[in-house]
Structures are given as structure tokens and as C-alpha cells.
Design an enzyme around this catalytic site. Structure first.
Site, mmCIF file in Angstrom:
data_model
loop_
_atom_site.group_PDB
_atom_site.id
_atom_site.type_symbol
_atom_site.label_atom_id
_atom_site.label_comp_id
_atom_site.label_asym_id
_atom_site.label_seq_id
_atom_site.Cartn_x
_atom_site.Cartn_y
_atom_site.Cartn_z
ATOM 1 N N GLU A 195 52.938 59.264 44.769
ATOM 2 C CA GLU A 195 52.417 59.588 46.098
ATOM 3 C C GLU A 195 52.152 61.079 46.169
ATOM 4 O OE1 GLU A 195 51.106 60.413 49.551
ATOM 5 O OE2 GLU A 195 51.338 58.282 49.058
ATOM 6 N N HIS A 249 50.202 41.799 63.851
ATOM 7 C CA HIS A 249 49.127 41.011 64.461
ATOM 8 C C HIS A 249 49.310 39.511 64.246
ATOM 9 C CE1 HIS A 249 46.289 44.304 65.530
ATOM 10 N NE2 HIS A 249 46.925 44.942 64.567
ATOM 11 N N VAL A 300 47.142 61.925 41.476
ATOM 12 C CA VAL A 300 46.368 61.497 40.306
ATOM 13 C C VAL A 300 45.086 62.320 40.259
ATOM 14 C CG1 VAL A 300 45.057 59.592 39.308
ATOM 15 C CG2 VAL A 300 47.343 59.187 40.249
ATOM 16 N N LYS A 339 38.522 46.918 67.550
ATOM 17 C CA LYS A 339 39.045 45.846 68.383
ATOM 18 C C LYS A 339 39.317 46.357 69.785
ATOM 19 C CE LYS A 339 41.817 45.066 64.910
ATOM 20 N NZ LYS A 339 42.961 44.645 64.112
ATOM 21 N N ILE A 380 42.359 48.404 52.717
ATOM 22 C CA ILE A 380 43.463 47.925 53.551
ATOM 23 C C ILE A 380 43.502 48.711 54.857
ATOM 24 C CG2 ILE A 380 45.913 47.395 53.636
ATOM 25 C CD1 ILE A 380 44.439 45.919 51.409
ATOM 26 N N SER A 408 43.647 47.867 59.397
ATOM 27 C CA SER A 408 44.246 46.886 60.300
ATOM 28 C C SER A 408 43.676 45.499 60.005
ATOM 29 C CB SER A 408 43.950 47.270 61.752
ATOM 30 O OG SER A 408 44.496 46.343 62.640
ATOM 31 N N CYS A 466 70.331 65.318 68.890
ATOM 32 C CA CYS A 466 69.123 65.045 69.685
ATOM 33 C C CYS A 466 69.526 64.214 70.900
ATOM 34 C CB CYS A 466 68.086 64.300 68.841
ATOM 35 S SG CYS A 466 66.623 63.779 69.757
ATOM 36 N N CYS A 508 67.599 63.460 73.549
ATOM 37 C CA CYS A 508 66.535 62.550 73.992
ATOM 38 C C CYS A 508 66.677 61.176 73.342
ATOM 39 C CB CYS A 508 65.157 63.123 73.642
ATOM 40 S SG CYS A 508 64.730 64.667 74.476
ATOM 41 N N CYS A 520 66.255 70.221 69.378
ATOM 42 C CA CYS A 520 67.029 69.783 68.203
ATOM 43 C C CYS A 520 66.467 70.249 66.865
ATOM 44 C CB CYS A 520 67.169 68.263 68.204
ATOM 45 S SG CYS A 520 65.607 67.360 68.040
#
Length: 572
Positions: free
Chosen positions: A113, A131, A255, A337, A423, A425, A491, A493, A533
């Protein structure tokens, strides 16, 4: 295919600078146009609805050099000479789920990655909806995999300890004249397309379930199997479980090129050395066509599409408990959509996305017009929506082909290559089912050169970091007595403790950045967005890793938070 007919059709709209030719059974467009929208339009005109061929875009954008892929700053030889059975390119939901599925066999798997973490592109920048598949036509790969993938989600998320809510989806209609067409549409999807949970419910039932939805909705198409999940949380969980079962995840690894001879990838050059894989799986998202080009196997094109979402404060989460939008059965232009409103797995509301064609594969900037348009449209779903409740927003770039379908197949010219491309949705939903098929394909290909056995020690279960905010007072007290760090609130929140942050930094795939911690256990995801935070999280990273506070980064690259002390003092 009739290239002359297609060329005449395209030139009648976009001018005589375009050439339409055939290559290896696919359509290729070349030439120059002034607008990117025209390039997309010209290629889309050549699409065959029966998908008997792909459209390859070789058109140039006049006076514009398309941005090159952003590369990691790291340059070393950490992977030099590695000879994995399988090299997976791309750390999104596709690559991570495939890597985990591959570990069901005794294989040496390396996932590369280019970013500093997994789920940094489309897989971490979408609405998180699982979905039901109602809007997909029968016969597409999307439709095949969305039905299978949706039904796997309960089991997958339980195994990976990822929050998942099967909250249902409502598509509201405003006109009684659309009742019969909507009913027939629902029956067609239910009985012919396999979307068995599809049904029409009355406005009375709709308002009883979701009282804040637009009272003008006369009825709705309902799918109970729709759900919401944290997309980056699931991707991280997939990657962690893959590592737990023996896979290697190489972050900051891009790559750069491939050595291909006699229809086979012999080696792959990265910024961290040359790798010699038995087979390669191309799950590179918007860069899948670039990887295919490197491998000498480009037979499709990606046309990037931006989508912007807004996240609302948790108090707005009370407006709706499921997933909702409003539609008309009248035909509309464009591919989107139309977006909607999602009650997220973490109890916020998410509004969006829109869909804007772009040639910039890594431009994640958010335009004010996108937010305005999303809210204007979705106030037709919930009239009480307010931009004052926005706590953050983000933009992702999807990776569709011109055929608007997935490409999941072995290389056509290159023997040891598998494409998992196009790839978009509902790629999040389809990932479990796609991964299963791609991994089987890969294991079979590797077995042609040496025996591949089942991994008897494979463990599908991954235990996530304990979530303090979800515990009862008794459970909290018990954990704090055992782990005092869980009693130190960092944190407020999101109610995240120091213990959760420390555990995230000691996970199977730790990322020692503020954003890496944020994606794993959510400090900074609340109303203040890390205003209070973030410094504390940075201090904990420094404490756990031993690196100076000035070396702690927000994310990848040179995103340092500090540059040193502002006052040196007297040295005492």
C-alpha cells in the site's frame, strides 16, 4: 462492433479530433479534447450495454498534463528480493479482504500500500452503507456480488469485532402516481433480481418508524437488509486479521514498474526494493488501469468520480435511525444514485455523496457547492437537516470503468495477474464475496507451480480494542481496575481513554500517527474534531514509541505537528 459507426456517432457530438479503433476485442478512443467532461462523454457513448467489450480511454486533455501518482517519501531496500506467492497491490477494502481470505491457505502473502495506512482512499472516504442491491440490474458483476456480500456481513463483522447495524433502507416517493410503477419495480427486484427483502410500505408505517422523514412522502420502497458499517474500521480489521494469520502488510510502498517477459510478471519494482511474486493481484483502485498498463494487460479504463459527504453531530443522529433518500421513477441524467442520509455505525448522520467526474485521482479537496447541493437535495428527505450540525466533511474518489461494472478476472495477456478493478459503490458491500472468489482464483494459480494446502491454523477471529463508551458502569470499573489507563479520559466527545489509544498503538497493524489512532479508536472524531485531544494523543504516541514529540505526524509524508519549542527557557 462497428468502429466506423461509433466514430461517426462520437464525431457528430465532439468533433473530428477523435479516432475510434478496435484492439484485442475492445474499443479504443484516441485524440484530443478540450474538456474532461467531453472525454468522459465520448467514451460513455461507445459503451456496449451488453458488456461484450470494454472502452479504453487514450484521449488527451488539451493543454493539461494529468497529475502523476503521489509517491511515499521513503526510499529503502526493505523488500528487496522478497519472493511472495501472492503480491496484493492496494490496501483498500478489496486488497485487505483478499489478503485475509488468502490466509486460509498456506501462502506467503504480501500486501503493498503506497499510503501510510490502509483505507486512505475510497475505502476510507465513503458513506459506509451496506447496500441491499436494489438499484443494480441483473446480470452485472456488481449485482451478483452485492447480494452475496450483503448476506455475509453479520458473520464477517462478528468475526472481526467491527460494529455493524442492519438498520434498513427507505426510498420515499412523493407522488401517488408512482405507486403502481414502484410496486412493480419492487416485485421485479424481489422475484427476478434476488433482492428478496424488497417491499413497499405505506406512509403511515414509514412515519411510525422514522417520524422525522419528510411528511410529503406518500409511501416508500423498503429493504431491511441494508446496513451501516465503519468502512475504514472494517478495512483495518481485515488487514489486522490478515497479519495475525501470517500476511505481511507493507505500508508506504508504491509499485513503480514491472518486468514482464513472455506474458508473465517476473518482478515488481517498488520504492522499497524489487519483489519477485509468483502472482500479482491488482486491487489498486483508481490506479488499477496504471497497474494493468505496467503489466502489459490494460483492457479497461478508469474515469475517476468525486463524491463528497458531510458528517453531522451525534445530536442530529436522533433525526433518523436508518438509511433514507427520496427518489422519482422518472429517468434522470448522470450516473450517481443521488446520495442519501445514513445513520452511521457510530450514531452520527452522514449526508451525501454527490458525483462529479474528475481527472484528478488524488484530489480530496471539498467544494462548498458539493455540500450545498447535498443538503439542498436531502432536505427533501429530512426537512430538519441543518448545515449548522456539520462537524466535518470529506471527499473520496471512486474508480468506475466506463461500463460501470467490476472487472474481476485473470489477466488476458499476462498469465500471473488477477484484476480486481472498477470497484466503486457498492464495493464495500461486495468485498467479502469478491475476496472469497479472488482468493480461490489466486490459490488455484499458485498451485500450478507448487502444492497449496489449507491453513489449518487459520483464525478468522480478531479482537478489537475494548470500546469504553459502549460498556456499563460495572464493566468500566472492572476494566479500569485491571488497566488503570482505561480510567484516563483523553477524548471527551467520543469518550476515548488512554488505554484504548495505547492498545491501538500495540495492535497487529499499528500506525504511529494521530490520524492512524483516530481511525482505529476515534479520538478527534467528535464535535471539536481533535481541538482538545490531539495534543494528548500526540503525547501518548511519543510515550509509547519513544520518538520525540516533534517527530510525531498527523498522517503520512511531512505532516509533522510540531517544529520545536517556542521558548528555550534557561535550561533548568
Amino acid at each position: 462492433m462497428d468502429c466506423q459507426k461509433l466514430q461517426k456517432k462520437v464525431r457528430s457530438i465532439y468533433g473530428n479530433s477523435i479516432r475510434v479503433t478496435e484492439k484485442d476485442g475492445n474499443i479504443v478512443l484516441s485524440g484530443t479534447l478540450k474538456k474532461w467532461e467531453d472525454i468522459v462523454g465520448a467514451c460513455s457513448l461507445c459503451v456496449d450495454k451488453k458488456r461484450r467489450y470494454h472502452v479504453i480511454n487514450n484521449l488527451k486533455l488539451e493543454n493539461t498534463e494529468l497529475p502523476k501518482m503521489k509517491l511515499p517519501h521513503i526510499q529503502d531496500q526493505a523488500l528487496e528480493g522478497r519472493k511472495p506467492d501472492v503480491l496484493v497491490i492496494g490496501g483498500g477494502i478489496s486488497g485487505a479482504s483478499i489478503a485475509r481470505e488468502l490466509m486460509k491457505w498456506k501462502l506467503d502473502v504480501l500486501l503493498a500500500e503506497k499510503e501510510s495506512d490502509v483505507a486512505m482512499h475510497a475505502s476510507g472516504r465513503n458513506d459506509g452503507e451496506v447496500h441491499p442491491g436494489i438499484d443494480l440490474g441483473k446480470g452485472t458483476l456488481k449485482q451478483h456480488y452485492v447480494i452475496a456480500g450483503n448476506r455475509m456481513y453479520g458473520k464477517i463483522c462478528k468475526e472481526l469485532d467491527v460494529p455493524f447495524k442492519r438498520c434498513g433502507q427507505y426510498v420515499g416517493m412523493m407522488h401517488w402516481s408512482e405507486l403502481l410503477p414502484a410496486y412493480l419495480y419492487a416485485c421485479q427486484r424481489k422475484y427476478m433480481c434476488g433482492v428478496s427483502d424488497t417491499r413497499v410500505i405505506s406512509g403511515k408505517t414509514l412515519r411510525k418508524r422514522e417520524p422525522h422523514l419528510n411528511p410529503d412522502m406518500k409511501f416508500a420502497i423498503y429493504n431491511s437488509m441494508a446496513g451501516s458499517v465503519c468502512p475504514y474500521g472494517l478495512t483495518i480489521a481485515y488487514a489486522e486479521n490478515a497479519v495475525q494469520n501470517g500476511a505481511e502488510v507493507a505500508l508506504n510502498t508504491a509499485v513503480l514498474s514491472m518486468d514482464v517477459k513472455d506474458g508473465k510478471i517476473r518482478s515488481v519494482l517498488t520504492n522499497r526494493g524489487r519483489i519477485y511474486p509468483e502472482i500479482v493481484i491488482n486491487a489498486a483502485g483508481v490506479f488499477a488501469e496504471d497497474v494493468a498498463e505496467m503489466a502489459g494487460d490494460r483492457f479497461y479504463s478508469i474515469h475517476p468520480r468525486r463524491g463528497t459527504n458531510a458528517i453531522l453531530d451525534k445530536k442530529a443522529g436522533k433525526l433518523m435511525g436508518g438509511i433514507a433518500s427520496w427518489k422519482t421513477l422518472k429517468k434522470t441524467s448522470g450516473h450517481t444514485k443521488g446520495g442519501g442520509i445514513v445513520h452511521t455505525a457510530h450514531d452520527n448522520l452522514l449526508v451525501g455523496p454527490d458525483a462529479v467526474e474528475t481527472y484528478e485521482k488524488e484530489n480530496f479537496a471539498t467544494q462548498a457547492s458539493s455540500i450545498e447541493n447535498n443538503f439542498k437535495k436531502q432536505q427533501g428527505t429530512v426537512k430538519e437537516l441543518s448545515q449548522r450540525d456539520i462537524i466535518t466533511y470529506f471527499t473520496g474518489v471512486r474508480a468506475p470503468t466506463f461500463e460501470e461494472d467490476f472487472v474481476i478476472e485473470r489477466g488476458r495477456k499476462t498469465k500471473n495477474l488477477i484484476h480486481c478493478a472498477g470497484i466503486q459503490s457498492p464495493g464495500l458491500t461486495t468485498a467479502p464475496a469478491v475476496a472469497k472468489d479472488v482468493a480461490k482464483m489466486a490459490a488455484k494459480m499458485v498451485s500450478a507451480s507448487h502444492p497449496v494446502k489449507k491453513n489449518e491454523s487459520y483464525n478468522p477471529y480478531r479482537k478489537g480494542v475494548p470500546r469504553l463508551r459502549e460498556m456499563s458502569p460495572e464493566q468500566r470499573n472492572k476494566l479500569i481496575q485491571k488497566r488503570p489507563d482505561y480510567g484516563v479520559m483523553i477524548c471527551r466527545c467520543e469518550e476515548i481513554s488512554k488505554g484504548e489509544i495505547v492498545d491501538a498503538l500495540c495492535s497487529p497493524l499499528p500506525v504511529y500517527t494521530v490520524d492512524g489512532v483516530k481511525k482505529r479508536v476515534r479520538p478527534g472524531m467528535g464535535r471539536c474534531q481533535g481541538g482538545f485531544c490531539m495534543p494528548l494523543v500526540a503525547e501518548i504516541i511519543s510515550e509509547v514509541t519513544g520518538q520525540p514529540l516533534e517527530k510525531v505526524k498527523k498522517s503520512g509524508g511531512d505532516s509533522y505537528l510540531l517544529f520545536g519549542k517556542t521558548k528555550a527557557g534557561d535550561g533548568k
